[in-house]
Enzyme design. Sequence first.
Site, PDB file in Angstrom:
ATOM      1  N   ASP A 239     103.052  60.826  42.055  1.00 19.24           N
ATOM      2  CA  ASP A 239     102.706  61.109  43.450  1.00 19.24           C
ATOM      3  C   ASP A 239     103.849  61.846  44.154  1.00 19.24           C
ATOM      4  O   ASP A 239     105.014  61.463  44.033  1.00 19.24           O
ATOM      5  CB  ASP A 239     102.469  59.811  44.224  1.00 19.24           C
ATOM      6  CG  ASP A 239     101.478  58.869  43.565  1.00 19.24           C
ATOM      7  OD1 ASP A 239     101.477  58.778  42.329  1.00 19.24           O
ATOM      8  OD2 ASP A 239     100.732  58.209  44.294  1.00 19.24           O
ATOM      9  N   HIS A 241     102.877  63.108  47.578  1.00 18.98           N
ATOM     10  CA  HIS A 241     102.448  62.683  48.927  1.00 18.98           C
ATOM     11  C   HIS A 241     103.004  63.531  50.062  1.00 18.98           C
ATOM     12  O   HIS A 241     103.551  62.999  51.030  1.00 18.98           O
ATOM     13  CB  HIS A 241     102.813  61.217  49.146  1.00 18.98           C
ATOM     14  CG  HIS A 241     101.773  60.263  48.647  1.00 18.98           C
ATOM     15  ND1 HIS A 241     100.489  60.224  49.152  1.00 18.98           N
ATOM     16  CD2 HIS A 241     101.824  59.310  47.673  1.00 18.98           C
ATOM     17  CE1 HIS A 241      99.798  59.287  48.520  1.00 18.98           C
ATOM     18  NE2 HIS A 241     100.583  58.723  47.609  1.00 18.98           N
ATOM     19  N   ASP A 268      97.650  62.519  44.001  1.00 17.16           N
ATOM     20  CA  ASP A 268      98.221  62.172  45.306  1.00 17.16           C
ATOM     21  C   ASP A 268      99.260  63.209  45.727  1.00 17.16           C
ATOM     22  O   ASP A 268     100.433  62.908  45.974  1.00 17.16           O
ATOM     23  CB  ASP A 268      98.815  60.760  45.290  1.00 17.16           C
ATOM     24  CG  ASP A 268      97.742  59.687  45.399  1.00 17.16           C
ATOM     25  OD1 ASP A 268      96.551  60.016  45.248  1.00 17.16           O
ATOM     26  OD2 ASP A 268      98.090  58.517  45.630  1.00 17.16           O
ATOM     27  N   ASP A 271      98.740  63.581  51.930  1.00 16.65           N
ATOM     28  CA  ASP A 271      98.655  62.362  52.741  1.00 16.65           C
ATOM     29  C   ASP A 271     100.013  61.678  52.848  1.00 16.65           C
ATOM     30  O   ASP A 271     100.880  61.813  51.990  1.00 16.65           O
ATOM     31  CB  ASP A 271      97.626  61.367  52.197  1.00 16.65           C
ATOM     32  CG  ASP A 271      96.204  61.713  52.584  1.00 16.65           C
ATOM     33  OD1 ASP A 271      96.017  62.433  53.581  1.00 16.65           O
ATOM     34  OD2 ASP A 271      95.281  61.258  51.878  1.00 16.65           O
ATOM     35  N   ARG A 272     100.132  60.893  53.923  1.00 14.68           N
ATOM     36  CA  ARG A 272     101.353  60.164  54.253  1.00 14.68           C
ATOM     37  C   ARG A 272     102.457  61.118  54.705  1.00 14.68           C
ATOM     38  O   ARG A 272     102.829  61.131  55.857  1.00 14.68           O
ATOM     39  CB  ARG A 272     101.828  59.313  53.073  1.00 14.68           C
ATOM     40  CG  ARG A 272     100.929  58.143  52.728  1.00 14.68           C
ATOM     41  CD  ARG A 272     101.057  57.039  53.745  1.00 14.68           C
ATOM     42  NE  ARG A 272     100.450  55.801  53.275  1.00 14.68           N
ATOM     43  CZ  ARG A 272     100.461  54.666  53.971  1.00 14.68           C
ATOM     44  NH1 ARG A 272     101.004  54.631  55.161  1.00 14.68           N
ATOM     45  NH2 ARG A 272      99.893  53.582  53.491  1.00 14.68           N
ATOM     46  N   ASN A 300      93.639  59.247  43.930  1.00  9.25           N
ATOM     47  CA  ASN A 300      92.719  58.603  44.870  1.00  9.25           C
ATOM     48  C   ASN A 300      92.863  59.178  46.281  1.00  9.25           C
ATOM     49  O   ASN A 300      91.952  59.052  47.107  1.00  9.25           O
ATOM     50  CB  ASN A 300      92.938  57.090  44.889  1.00  9.25           C
ATOM     51  CG  ASN A 300      94.290  56.686  45.435  1.00  9.25           C
ATOM     52  OD1 ASN A 300      95.323  57.093  44.902  1.00  9.25           O
ATOM     53  ND2 ASN A 300      94.309  55.894  46.483  1.00  9.25           N
ATOM     54  N   HIS A 301      93.994  59.841  46.582  1.00  2.00           N
ATOM     55  CA  HIS A 301      94.160  60.442  47.906  1.00  2.00           C
ATOM     56  C   HIS A 301      93.570  61.847  47.993  1.00  2.00           C
ATOM     57  O   HIS A 301      93.576  62.432  49.083  1.00  2.00           O
ATOM     58  CB  HIS A 301      95.630  60.462  48.309  1.00  2.00           C
ATOM     59  CG  HIS A 301      96.062  59.194  48.969  1.00  2.00           C
ATOM     60  ND1 HIS A 301      96.078  59.022  50.328  1.00  2.00           N
ATOM     61  CD2 HIS A 301      96.465  58.011  48.445  1.00  2.00           C
ATOM     62  CE1 HIS A 301      96.486  57.801  50.619  1.00  2.00           C
ATOM     63  NE2 HIS A 301      96.728  57.165  49.492  1.00  2.00           N
ATOM     64  N   HIS A 349      95.732  59.204  37.036  1.00  8.29           N
ATOM     65  CA  HIS A 349      96.429  58.756  38.243  1.00  8.29           C
ATOM     66  C   HIS A 349      96.507  57.240  38.334  1.00  8.29           C
ATOM     67  O   HIS A 349      97.575  56.683  38.607  1.00  8.29           O
ATOM     68  CB  HIS A 349      95.745  59.307  39.487  1.00  8.29           C
ATOM     69  CG  HIS A 349      96.431  58.876  40.750  1.00  8.29           C
ATOM     70  ND1 HIS A 349      97.653  59.385  41.137  1.00  8.29           N
ATOM     71  CD2 HIS A 349      96.098  57.940  41.685  1.00  8.29           C
ATOM     72  CE1 HIS A 349      98.027  58.810  42.258  1.00  8.29           C
ATOM     73  NE2 HIS A 349      97.116  57.925  42.617  1.00  8.29           N
ATOM     74  N   ARG A 397      93.631  46.202  45.546  1.00 12.87           N
ATOM     75  CA  ARG A 397      93.273  47.322  46.419  1.00 12.87           C
ATOM     76  C   ARG A 397      91.824  47.241  46.888  1.00 12.87           C
ATOM     77  O   ARG A 397      91.430  47.962  47.804  1.00 12.87           O
ATOM     78  CB  ARG A 397      93.480  48.643  45.679  1.00 12.87           C
ATOM     79  CG  ARG A 397      94.904  48.879  45.221  1.00 12.87           C
ATOM     80  CD  ARG A 397      94.986  50.154  44.397  1.00 12.87           C
ATOM     81  NE  ARG A 397      96.282  50.352  43.774  1.00 12.87           N
ATOM     82  CZ  ARG A 397      97.291  51.020  44.316  1.00 12.87           C
ATOM     83  NH1 ARG A 397      97.151  51.567  45.500  1.00 12.87           N
ATOM     84  NH2 ARG A 397      98.440  51.168  43.677  1.00 12.87           N
ATOM     85  N   HIS A 424     100.460  56.259  41.052  1.00 13.54           N
ATOM     86  CA  HIS A 424      99.659  55.421  41.953  1.00 13.54           C
ATOM     87  C   HIS A 424     100.427  54.299  42.645  1.00 13.54           C
ATOM     88  O   HIS A 424      99.948  53.756  43.635  1.00 13.54           O
ATOM     89  CB  HIS A 424      98.500  54.832  41.132  1.00 13.54           C
ATOM     90  CG  HIS A 424      97.350  54.270  41.902  1.00 13.54           C
ATOM     91  ND1 HIS A 424      96.870  54.820  43.066  1.00 13.54           N
ATOM     92  CD2 HIS A 424      96.546  53.194  41.637  1.00 13.54           C
ATOM     93  CE1 HIS A 424      95.833  54.108  43.485  1.00 13.54           C
ATOM     94  NE2 HIS A 424      95.630  53.118  42.637  1.00 13.54           N
TER      95      HIS A 424
END
Length: 494
Positions: A239, A241, A268, A271-272, A300-301, A349, A397, A424
Amino acid sequence: MTTTEHIVRTVLENLRVSVADDVERANQLKEEANQFFKDQAYDVAVELYSSAIELNPNIAAYYGNRSMAYLKKELYGCALEDAEKALSLDPKYIKGYYRKATANMALGKYRLALRDYETVKKCCPNDQDAVKKFTECQKIYRRIAFEKAISVDHDRKSIADSINVETMAVESDYKGPHLDGEVTAEFMSELIATFKKQGRLHMKYAYKILLEIRKFFMKEPTLVDIDVPDRQKFTICGDVHGQFYDLCNIFDLNGLPSEENPYLFNGDFVDRGSFSVETIFTLFGFKLLYPRHFYMSRGNHESDVMNKMYGFEGEVKSKYNAQMAELFTELFNYLPLCHVINRKILVCHGGLFKNDGVTLDQIRATSRFRQPPDEGIMCDLLWSDPQDANGRAPSKRGVGCQFGPDITEDFCRRNDLLYVVRSHEVKPQGYERHHNDKCFTVFSAPNYCDTMGNKGAFITITGDNLYPPRFTEFDAVEHPAVRPMAYASSLFGF
């Protein structure tokens, strides 16, 4: 002993000496946990809330506060369970409905989230925040319901069909790179330099990249096979991000992508972090430049729900427009779900599967052109996590599963693999070994969200030396003063 374990043990020892009564000690633990939460040390906060609950399990706020810490850690299943427990203890505990709604939103369960927001609104009719959240959630729920009602596969049109880059004029005062033909190494060098100075890629060229990458990914299989020649280095990153400046640091440490220096980024991408636009255009640019030496797996993002929650959609709308945000949503559906390197290493991921007997051929046959489902192979590849115990357990999760060493061993044996690489999860050192070195986590966003203090890492192997993988750790670098989640929707404030 980890840092979290050491801090928790110290707090517990101090309170054990200074406070004799269990009820009072539980309250003190809650106060300590609240402070760690404010300091964004969510792992410590969770453990201290849990200790308070062990001493006094009948206080709704303890569960509600732990639920909020779980939300910060993206453990939506745990957050939902705690919120429901809090409400069972105190049905008038309004924060419990907020926590439930946020967890359900993250899980894409808009109808349930809407019901919880409606409850809050009825209980607090003068609470403007509650009214606002209910209204915004209602809009999302109605929009999704409308889109489902009118969608017919053979009539569905791509947003790409309405975009004509030839009609877009480039202003004379534009100072960024120009893309008049195919992506070149020179263009990528100029693009990165422009982004580092917080410049912008012109919308015309941004759309050109997105339309070209869309055509490429539409033709890719769900599982991509990668052949790495003997003695050639190959790098796997986890990730990132939206941490663009840390992405650039990876290239500084390990070299820019090239035919001699191939990469795989394991989901990923956005995001964030609040430089997700810069990150994704850099990655897509390298993919177009080196299509068979630069690879990208979906995380997943890379989904509509996550992008609405964690800032990417808002960032795209701020830096470009809503049409481009919609195109990204479509485009992410085309990303491959996983890769196999030299027929021996699966890279995905999330992780492995709720069901036994899954084969690589079953993965290849999985339909991926959609938003991530709640069950099945695609869901597990994007969401699952390893655990220490054998067997499987429900995911913290709320999506996917937790899988043990025996599951990994059986999957690798059945598919003639050496090991699985996944991402992840934030790890203090940027990586972690699992399951007798049959499973490895790699996470490449150091000091995640400017708060976690973790290192980042990447993996390198060579075509003739696949095992063991070599890990390189690195620290975060400075970035412009834009806070993480700067573009996230106010609907998802906790």
